[in-house]
Design a protein around this motif. Sequence first.
Motif, short mmCIF file in Angstrom:
data_model
loop_
_atom_site.label_atom_id
_atom_site.label_comp_id
_atom_site.label_asym_id
_atom_site.label_seq_id
_atom_site.Cartn_x
_atom_site.Cartn_y
_atom_site.Cartn_z
N ASN A 148 -9.99 149.60 14.81
CA ASN A 148 -9.85 148.19 15.24
C ASN A 148 -9.30 148.13 16.66
O ASN A 148 -8.86 149.13 17.21
CB ASN A 148 -9.01 147.37 14.27
CG ASN A 148 -7.54 147.76 14.23
OD1 ASN A 148 -7.09 148.53 15.08
ND2 ASN A 148 -6.80 147.25 13.27
N ASP A 176 -12.97 140.93 2.95
CA ASP A 176 -12.84 142.00 3.96
C ASP A 176 -12.68 143.38 3.32
O ASP A 176 -13.36 144.32 3.71
CB ASP A 176 -11.67 141.64 4.90
CG ASP A 176 -11.08 142.84 5.61
OD1 ASP A 176 -11.86 143.59 6.20
OD2 ASP A 176 -9.82 142.99 5.56
N ARG A 220 -16.36 152.32 7.98
CA ARG A 220 -16.56 152.44 9.44
C ARG A 220 -16.69 153.92 9.85
O ARG A 220 -17.51 154.28 10.68
CB ARG A 220 -15.37 151.80 10.19
CG ARG A 220 -15.43 150.30 10.09
CD ARG A 220 -14.21 149.63 10.68
NE ARG A 220 -14.22 148.21 10.30
CZ ARG A 220 -13.28 147.34 10.65
NH1 ARG A 220 -12.27 147.73 11.41
NH2 ARG A 220 -13.37 146.09 10.25
N TRP A 262 -4.40 150.98 10.84
CA TRP A 262 -4.68 149.62 11.32
C TRP A 262 -3.57 149.06 12.22
O TRP A 262 -3.73 148.00 12.79
CB TRP A 262 -4.83 148.61 10.15
CG TRP A 262 -5.91 148.92 9.13
CD1 TRP A 262 -5.74 149.16 7.83
CD2 TRP A 262 -7.30 148.96 9.37
NE1 TRP A 262 -6.92 149.37 7.17
CE2 TRP A 262 -7.93 149.25 8.15
CE3 TRP A 262 -8.14 148.83 10.50
CZ2 TRP A 262 -9.30 149.39 7.97
CZ3 TRP A 262 -9.50 148.95 10.30
CH2 TRP A 262 -10.07 149.23 9.05
N TRP A 307 -5.73 139.20 13.77
CA TRP A 307 -6.95 139.01 12.96
C TRP A 307 -6.61 138.27 11.67
O TRP A 307 -7.28 137.34 11.27
CB TRP A 307 -7.56 140.42 12.65
CG TRP A 307 -8.97 140.32 12.08
CD1 TRP A 307 -10.13 140.25 12.77
CD2 TRP A 307 -9.27 140.26 10.69
NE1 TRP A 307 -11.21 140.16 11.93
CE2 TRP A 307 -10.69 140.16 10.61
CE3 TRP A 307 -8.57 140.30 9.51
CZ2 TRP A 307 -11.39 140.11 9.41
CZ3 TRP A 307 -9.28 140.25 8.34
CH2 TRP A 307 -10.66 140.13 8.26
N ARG A 308 -5.50 138.70 11.03
CA ARG A 308 -5.11 138.07 9.75
C ARG A 308 -4.67 136.62 9.97
O ARG A 308 -4.93 135.76 9.16
CB ARG A 308 -3.95 138.85 9.09
CG ARG A 308 -4.28 140.27 8.72
CD ARG A 308 -5.05 140.35 7.41
NE ARG A 308 -5.74 141.65 7.33
CZ ARG A 308 -6.71 141.89 6.49
NH1 ARG A 308 -7.14 140.95 5.65
NH2 ARG A 308 -7.27 143.08 6.47
N TYR A 353 -16.03 141.56 14.36
CA TYR A 353 -15.82 141.66 12.92
C TYR A 353 -15.26 140.32 12.44
O TYR A 353 -14.06 140.04 12.52
CB TYR A 353 -14.82 142.80 12.63
CG TYR A 353 -14.63 143.06 11.14
CD1 TYR A 353 -15.73 143.48 10.35
CD2 TYR A 353 -13.40 142.89 10.53
CE1 TYR A 353 -15.54 143.72 9.00
CE2 TYR A 353 -13.22 143.13 9.18
CZ TYR A 353 -14.31 143.54 8.40
OH TYR A 353 -14.15 143.78 7.06
N ASP A 405 -0.87 140.58 11.84
CA ASP A 405 -1.66 140.73 13.07
C ASP A 405 -2.52 139.52 13.34
O ASP A 405 -2.66 138.62 12.50
CB ASP A 405 -2.49 142.02 13.00
CG ASP A 405 -3.42 142.02 11.80
OD1 ASP A 405 -4.29 141.12 11.73
OD2 ASP A 405 -3.25 142.88 10.88
N PRO A 458 -12.66 149.24 4.52
CA PRO A 458 -13.27 149.15 5.86
C PRO A 458 -13.12 150.45 6.66
O PRO A 458 -14.05 150.85 7.38
CB PRO A 458 -12.48 148.01 6.51
CG PRO A 458 -11.91 147.21 5.39
CD PRO A 458 -11.65 148.23 4.31
N ASP A 500 -13.41 144.39 16.09
CA ASP A 500 -12.87 143.05 15.80
C ASP A 500 -13.33 142.02 16.84
O ASP A 500 -13.76 140.93 16.48
CB ASP A 500 -11.33 142.98 15.73
CG ASP A 500 -10.77 143.56 14.43
OD1 ASP A 500 -11.57 143.74 13.48
OD2 ASP A 500 -9.55 143.80 14.35
N THR A 557 -1.69 142.04 4.70
CA THR A 557 -0.69 141.73 5.73
C THR A 557 -1.06 140.42 6.41
O THR A 557 -2.21 140.01 6.40
CB THR A 557 -0.59 142.85 6.79
OG1 THR A 557 0.34 142.45 7.80
CG2 THR A 557 -1.93 143.12 7.46
#
Length: 936
Positions: free
Chosen positions: A237, A135, A187, A211, A60-61, A286, A58, A183, A263, A55
């Motif tokens: 996350n 990742d 986790r 997520w 983070w991406r 992260y 978000d 992940p 994160d 994706t």
Amino acid sequence: MRSSGNEHIQRCPHSFAGTKKRLCYLLFLVGWFAVAGCQSSGSERVYRIGFSQCTGGDEWRKTLLHDMKRELAFHPNYTLLYEDAANNTARQIRQVEALANQNIDLLIISPNESAPFTKVVEAIFRKGIPVILLDRKVNSELYNAYIGGDNVEIGRMAAEFVGKYLNGKGNVSEIWGLRSSSPAQERHKGFREELKKYPGIQVTSEIDGKWERDTARNVLNTSPDKFKNTNLIFAHNDVMAIGAYEVAKRNGLTDKLEFIGIDALPGPSAGMQAVADGTLKASFLYPTGGEEAIETAARILEGKAFKREQILTSIQVDAKNIRGLKAQSDKLLSQQADIEKQSQIIEQLTQTYSFQQNTLYVTLFSLLIAIALGVWAYYLLRARKVAYQTLEQQNEAIRQQKNQLEDVSQQARLATEDKLRFYAYISHEFNTPLSLILTPTEDLLSKKSVSPYELRASLSLVQKNAYRLLRLVDQMLDLRKSDAGKQQLRAAEQDVVAFTRDIVKDFGRKAEKQRIDLQFLTDLTVQPLWFDAEKLDKVLFNLLSNAFKYTPKGGLIHVRLDQLDGQIRIQVKDNGQGMTPDEQAHAFDLFFSGTRPFNLSKGLGLALSKEFMELHRGSISVQSTPERGTLFTVLLPLSNKHLNPSEQIIPDVNERSNTYQRSVELNNQPEIVSTLRSPEKSAATLLIVEDNDDLRTFLSDRLGSEFDIVAECNGALGWERALETIPDLVISDVMLPVETGLEMDGLQLTQRLKTDLRTSHIPVILLTAKGQSEHQIEGARAGADAYLTKPFNTTFLLETIRTTLANRRKWQQRLTSDFSTQTGNRQDKKFLNELTSLIEQNLSDSNFSVQKLSREMGLSRVQLYRKVQALLSMNIMDYLTEIRLKRAKYLLRETNRTMADIAAETGFNSAAYFTTFFKQHSGRTPSEYRKSPVGT
Ligand code: FRU
């Protein structure tokens, strides 16, 4: 931001890539130079890297992609082909397969789930395309590198925080990421394993957040009461943790419930800020691994060593370190922003630089083109100049050739003209002696009886002219021989003194007759000399003949003979009319005409003389002053050393010399008595203008029996004589000598006679050897009344004279009968009109006299008398009377004026005298005339 299609990001040395490319194309089009300049900065190999994300929606991406791009900036030759699957596994599989078919050099993949991608990744790996897992992992070892955080360790760190935070006692809920992703699994694993150390802590519930913040929120919203006894929620996350917090807060649970996530992203709405705000009690860094992924990809592509498993470190972010970390991360963000700004500026500068560089290339290229064009133009100009010069030279050469051709053709034309003129004169020269042979012969034949004297005179004339012809023919033959180079010298040693003296002696009688002082002067008594007697005779005869021709009566001709510097010099000197410098220069040219008509006796004889002298290895020259005289000098070398044996002969003592012929030509001149007149001759006076003495004498003699003759030998004298005598007819030769330029030929004389009032009525008969029609036309134009060609028949000449005179008489009669209306000779008509109007104007003046009238007319009394007599066959006084009567008759018939008036107007002093005069001339008195009917 989501994108369903490929996002192609290409990095050029300068991101002004499109423009540059276009410029490159442009430059490529305009020339090699620009392309070369453009390519010089991009010669590295270009790589295509495919990147597939589960994706891209978000933070983070987005941060991951951003980090990659930043790193890519250091690799201008890398092209990133990016695909975003929007959490859809099937779609991501399709996208990855498509990427693999797009000639990518390497694949970076962050798979949505592990198991479904295992085969796909293996297939790509087997295809030889390097694969970097980012990742998230797959269930296979067939990949080149893995980059990502240690998710098990992060789970442990989270459990440790929970244990300590809850002091080993409490209830915990776990919100999962996507269970099928690595992940989430790792986790969870680390978290549970570490949590076992805290037996007082229970995991009371597990929630599937996948997520996604909204997924987690939705799950919590369905049963919020479930968390009343929960002390802490651990989300895989931060976004899911924050979503859970929001639900809890709305439900008033946040007093007792704490949240932690993973994160710890920097940024205003991300995990680090949430920890700072107290929303989250802790988060665990992260790292995205974006930069490391590009670095590793570069090492793989460039064949350098790289780490297969690159595990990124994580730290715990909580209230204790949040301030420092946030400050650091804010600083980092702002520095990053600055760096981005700077890089934007650099990019802009680079663009500008690139543009300027390209402009420079274009300018340089244009300059080169301009220089090349300039050089080319210069070359063309030079080539043109050279061509022009060559052309000019060719033109000049052609012009010169043309001029030469023109000169040659001009010379040829002049030579032809001269030749033609020469032939014309030759004919003339032949015609005169021929006339003088034929005319007396015919004359003798036509007569029934001839007196012995007359017979002898005529035959002498015939003989003399036959010899003259012979000499001419001889000269012509000599010339022909010279022309053909066949003239042969036949020299013998003889006494040149005696030889010369003999020739001079032959001219003795002629000199006597013309009262010319002819002398032979020499100090030598005897002088032997090698010479061709026949040729030297011709030369000396010619020189003496010329001297006689151009020396007036009473002049001198001296022949001098000397020995000088091994040569014999013979000089013939006269004090005649001399030559102009031009004539001197061309004296020995055969065809030279100069400004005067060709003169055969000079031209032919002198040209031949020169030939003969050259044959003798001698020379002939002339010195002359116009009106002072001429000196011809002949030089002959002594001895016979210069002569070929074939040129030397033994003299034949019996050989006939030219002496006899010469003496006949020179001395046998019978006296033709020009005074012989027939008793019944007419009153008509003829003026004969002829330069040939014999012909003039012959004509005078022959015509003298019938007419009064006056004769002259040239045009000027002829003109004077015409004015003096006002003859009834003029006979003139066309070709008269015009040696001094003041004199005139027959045509000029005719013209003058016909245009002068005093002489315009006199008929002119032209005699000439020229038979050509153009000369007849010239004659007619000059106003000649008749034109006879030589040799002419005397009877025909006589008839022509008689007819012309008769015509003239008829003309006079016509004029007399009606003088004012006649047409005819323009000059005569003009003369009569002028005369008549003068008389009419002065008619009333009784003192108007002939003297006054002649003055007004510009003539002498005698001339006026003769002119009127010739034109009207009446006395001028009679003519005056005639006009008076005519006027009186008119006034009597047409007016009523008195006799006294009419008498006064017509110049009578009294009416009585008028009446007497009128009756005398008309047979009636004026009154009778007035009364008589018209027409009587
Ligand atoms: C983003 C994300 C992160 C998490 C990671 C695990 O999509 O959910 O929040 O750390 O993926 O793959």
